[in-house]
Design an enzyme around this catalytic site. Structure first.
Site, PDB file in Angstrom:
ATOM      1  N   ASP A  66      -4.209  -7.009   6.161  1.00 39.70           N
ATOM      2  CA  ASP A  66      -5.546  -6.482   5.888  1.00 39.70           C
ATOM      3  C   ASP A  66      -6.509  -7.631   5.590  1.00 39.70           C
ATOM      4  OD1 ASP A  66      -7.506  -4.619   5.503  1.00 39.70           O
ATOM      5  OD2 ASP A  66      -6.816  -3.944   3.541  1.00 39.70           O
ATOM      6  N   LYS A  97       4.789 -14.954   1.874  1.00 37.88           N
ATOM      7  CA  LYS A  97       4.434 -15.629   0.614  1.00 37.88           C
ATOM      8  C   LYS A  97       5.721 -15.807  -0.190  1.00 37.88           C
ATOM      9  CE  LYS A  97       1.646 -17.480  -2.346  1.00 37.88           C
ATOM     10  NZ  LYS A  97       1.159 -18.857  -2.100  1.00 37.88           N
ATOM     11  N   ASP A 120      -9.663  -9.200   8.031  1.00 40.46           N
ATOM     12  CA  ASP A 120     -11.067  -9.257   7.603  1.00 40.46           C
ATOM     13  C   ASP A 120     -11.639 -10.662   7.822  1.00 40.46           C
ATOM     14  OD1 ASP A 120     -11.176  -6.585   6.861  1.00 40.46           O
ATOM     15  OD2 ASP A 120     -12.203  -7.003   4.967  1.00 40.46           O
ATOM     16  N   TYR A 166       0.820  -1.213   0.000  1.00 38.67           N
ATOM     17  CA  TYR A 166       0.000   0.000   0.000  1.00 38.67           C
ATOM     18  C   TYR A 166       0.858   1.269   0.000  1.00 38.67           C
ATOM     19  CZ  TYR A 166      -3.980  -3.018   1.337  1.00 38.67           C
ATOM     20  OH  TYR A 166      -4.956  -3.987   1.389  1.00 38.67           O
TER      21      TYR A 166
HETATM   22  P1  ATP Z   1     -13.038  -0.903   2.881  1.00 41.84           P
HETATM   23  O1  ATP Z   1     -12.312  -1.427   1.708  1.00 41.84           O
HETATM   24  O2  ATP Z   1     -13.057   0.579   2.987  1.00 41.84           O
HETATM   25  O3  ATP Z   1     -12.671  -1.589   4.181  1.00 41.84           O
HETATM   26  P2  ATP Z   1     -15.158  -2.623   2.109  1.00 41.84           P
HETATM   27  O4  ATP Z   1     -15.426  -2.480   0.660  1.00 41.84           O
HETATM   28  O5  ATP Z   1     -14.364  -3.781   2.621  1.00 41.84           O
HETATM   29  O6  ATP Z   1     -14.555  -1.248   2.666  1.00 41.84           O
HETATM   30  P3  ATP Z   1     -17.099  -2.345   4.125  1.00 41.84           P
HETATM   31  O7  ATP Z   1     -17.543  -0.949   4.103  1.00 41.84           O
HETATM   32  O8  ATP Z   1     -16.186  -2.722   5.223  1.00 41.84           O
HETATM   33  O9  ATP Z   1     -16.547  -2.695   2.725  1.00 41.84           O
HETATM   34  O10 ATP Z   1     -18.368  -3.301   4.140  1.00 41.84           O
HETATM   35  C1  ATP Z   1     -18.313  -4.667   3.754  1.00 41.84           C
HETATM   36  C2  ATP Z   1     -19.632  -5.327   4.124  1.00 41.84           C
HETATM   37  O11 ATP Z   1     -19.746  -5.394   5.542  1.00 41.84           O
HETATM   38  C3  ATP Z   1     -20.862  -4.551   3.628  1.00 41.84           C
HETATM   39  O12 ATP Z   1     -21.873  -5.432   3.220  1.00 41.84           O
HETATM   40  C4  ATP Z   1     -21.309  -3.795   4.835  1.00 41.84           C
HETATM   41  O13 ATP Z   1     -22.656  -3.507   4.893  1.00 41.84           O
HETATM   42  C5  ATP Z   1     -20.887  -4.701   5.994  1.00 41.84           C
HETATM   43  N1  ATP Z   1     -20.506  -3.887   7.159  1.00 41.84           N
HETATM   44  C6  ATP Z   1     -19.348  -3.202   7.307  1.00 41.84           C
HETATM   45  N2  ATP Z   1     -19.341  -2.547   8.467  1.00 41.84           N
HETATM   46  C7  ATP Z   1     -20.507  -2.813   9.073  1.00 41.84           C
HETATM   47  C8  ATP Z   1     -21.087  -2.402  10.327  1.00 41.84           C
HETATM   48  N3  ATP Z   1     -20.452  -1.596  11.192  1.00 41.84           N
HETATM   49  N4  ATP Z   1     -22.312  -2.871  10.622  1.00 41.84           N
HETATM   50  C9  ATP Z   1     -22.964  -3.687   9.783  1.00 41.84           C
HETATM   51  N5  ATP Z   1     -22.474  -4.109   8.607  1.00 41.84           N
HETATM   52  C10 ATP Z   1     -21.251  -3.671   8.241  1.00 41.84           C
END
Ligand code: ATP
Length: 362
Positions: free
Chosen positions: A247, A190, A251, A139
């Site tokens: 990251d 990796k 997740d 990143y």
């Molecule tokens: P980023 O790349 O910025 O981390 P992302 O594309 O991984 O974002 P998120 O915004 O983290 O996406 O959301 C991924 C999924 O998890 C979506 O379906 C979202 O609705 C759900 N989600 C994320 N945070 C929450 C929360 N606090 N409460 C409920 N659902 C959430």
């Protein structure tokens, strides 16, 4: 009593709702325990701000933030409004890199009552800490595109590992392991398929590990580590990984914890050169933004990490205990199987906090 200056950066999407709940919990903590005072100031830097001012944050944003003791961050980016490559690099990555917050600490463990996709696992069955390199790696923003739109277009994204950057994050992981009385560090890498940067990372890991003979280690390729997190997360203790690998793995940790609305993270400069930043692992969740149903748990957990970092370990435990009371009681948002709103869940945490403070005083 100490007063802490806190910058609130709600950012975008659900960031606004969840940071509000984090702030209210911090206020309740100060009122019920009397352990600290907060001097909080909110900044409107976001995609909306970008549309109005042509930049995500003002030029002097980092100078402004440097005067605070800590930052509570919500989420960055609304890709339908501003391209992510602009909002991320002008927003959250600018703070992490500009302040050399080279440690991104992401705990993963189950809170009572939360649904996990892992059959037969409950609270206490796994408790791992992901130490993610936060300032360089994949990143670093190093690369470019040429001949855009043509059939011979080229895109390069270069991983940047420096000896200083790699050594300091690995050393932090070992020091943290010692400080917390943990015993084992897993090096996530990796180096079978990528023959330069991860091989260098592995060499530095071995050099640093030699300074910590009391801590056991193992090496796991990131794909195998991802599978292991799902099949046997209890075999991990502390993991150290590059920016991208950390990251992705954290997740997965979020999914194991019930929802991305649960895990929290701390961005730290261990030398204390700049204020640390605490934030939920999740993003701005545009799909549910504005509906008032986002889980505030991750942000409240991040606020607890901030409280601990500011020297109030007992009060941080109180917040985590209150969160546990609420997750056990079922006052949960829809992502966790409940029908509570963000505000309901936050209010339940504050009630639990008050109840615990009263019984502790009795
Ligand atoms: P980023 O790349 O910025 O981390 P992302 O594309 O991984 O974002 P998120 O915004 O983290 O996406 O959301 C991924 C999924 O998890 C979506 O379906 C979202 O609705 C759900 N989600 C994320 N945070 C929450 C929360 N606090 N409460 C409920 N659902 C959430």
């Amino acid at each position: 009593m100490s007063t802490h200056r806190i910058a609130l950066l709600p950012g975008d999407g659900i960031g606004v709702d969840v940071v509000r709940e984090g702030q209210l919990v911090l206020d309740t903590l100060a009122q019920t325990t009397g352990a600290m005072r907060w001097d909080m100031q909110e900044f409107p830097w976001s995609c909306d701000y970008y549309l109005q001012h042509g930049q995500y944050m003002p030029d002097d944003a980092l100078d402004t933030l440097d005067g605070f003791d800590a930052i509570l961050y919500g989420a960055c980016g609304l890709p339908d409004v501003v391209p992510d490559e602009i909002s991320q690099h002008q927003g959250v990555l600018r703070v992490r890199q500009g302040f050399e917050l080279y440690v991104n600490l992401r705990p993963a463990r189950l809170l009572p009552g939360l649904p996990t996709p892992l059959a037969g696992k409950g609270p206490g069955d796994f408790d791992l800490l992901c130490v993610r390199e936060n300032s360089e790696g994949e990143y670093a923003g190093c690369g470019g595109r040429v001949h855009q739109g043509s059939s011979y277009e080229v895109a390069l994204q270069t991983t940047v590992f420096t000896r200083e950057g790699v050594e300091r994050i690995i050393r932090y992981a070992f020091d943290l392991t010692m400080r917390l009385g943990r015993r084992h560090v897993t090096n996530v890498t990796k180096s079978n398929a990528l023959q330069f940067a991860p091989v260098f990372w592995d060499e530095v890991f071995e050099e640093v590990a030699a300074d910590y003979p009391g801590i056991t280690t193992d090496r796991n390729l990131v794909d195998a580590a991802a599978a292991r997190m799902v099949s046997s997360p209890e075999t991990f203790d502390v993991l150290v990984a590059s920016n991208l690998f950390g990251d992705i793995l954290s997740d997965i940790g979020g999914a194991l914890m019930g929802s991305l609305g649960v895990p929290a993270s701390a961005n730290i400069n261990p030398e204390g050169a700049h204020p640390p930043m605490f934030e939920p692992v999740h993003g701005s969740a545009p799909d549910i933004a504005g509906q008032g149903i986002a889980s505030p748990i991750a942000t409240i957990w991040a606020a607890a990490m901030m409280v601990e970092h500011l020297g109030h370990a007992k009060e941080a435990e109180l917040v985590m205990a209150a969160l546990g009371d609420v997750t056990a009681s079922g006052a949960l948002t829809p992502d966790l199987g409940g029908d509570a709103t963000t505000a309901d869940c936050g209010a339940a945490v504050r009630d639990a906090l008050r109840a615990r403070a009263v019984s502790a005083a009795a």
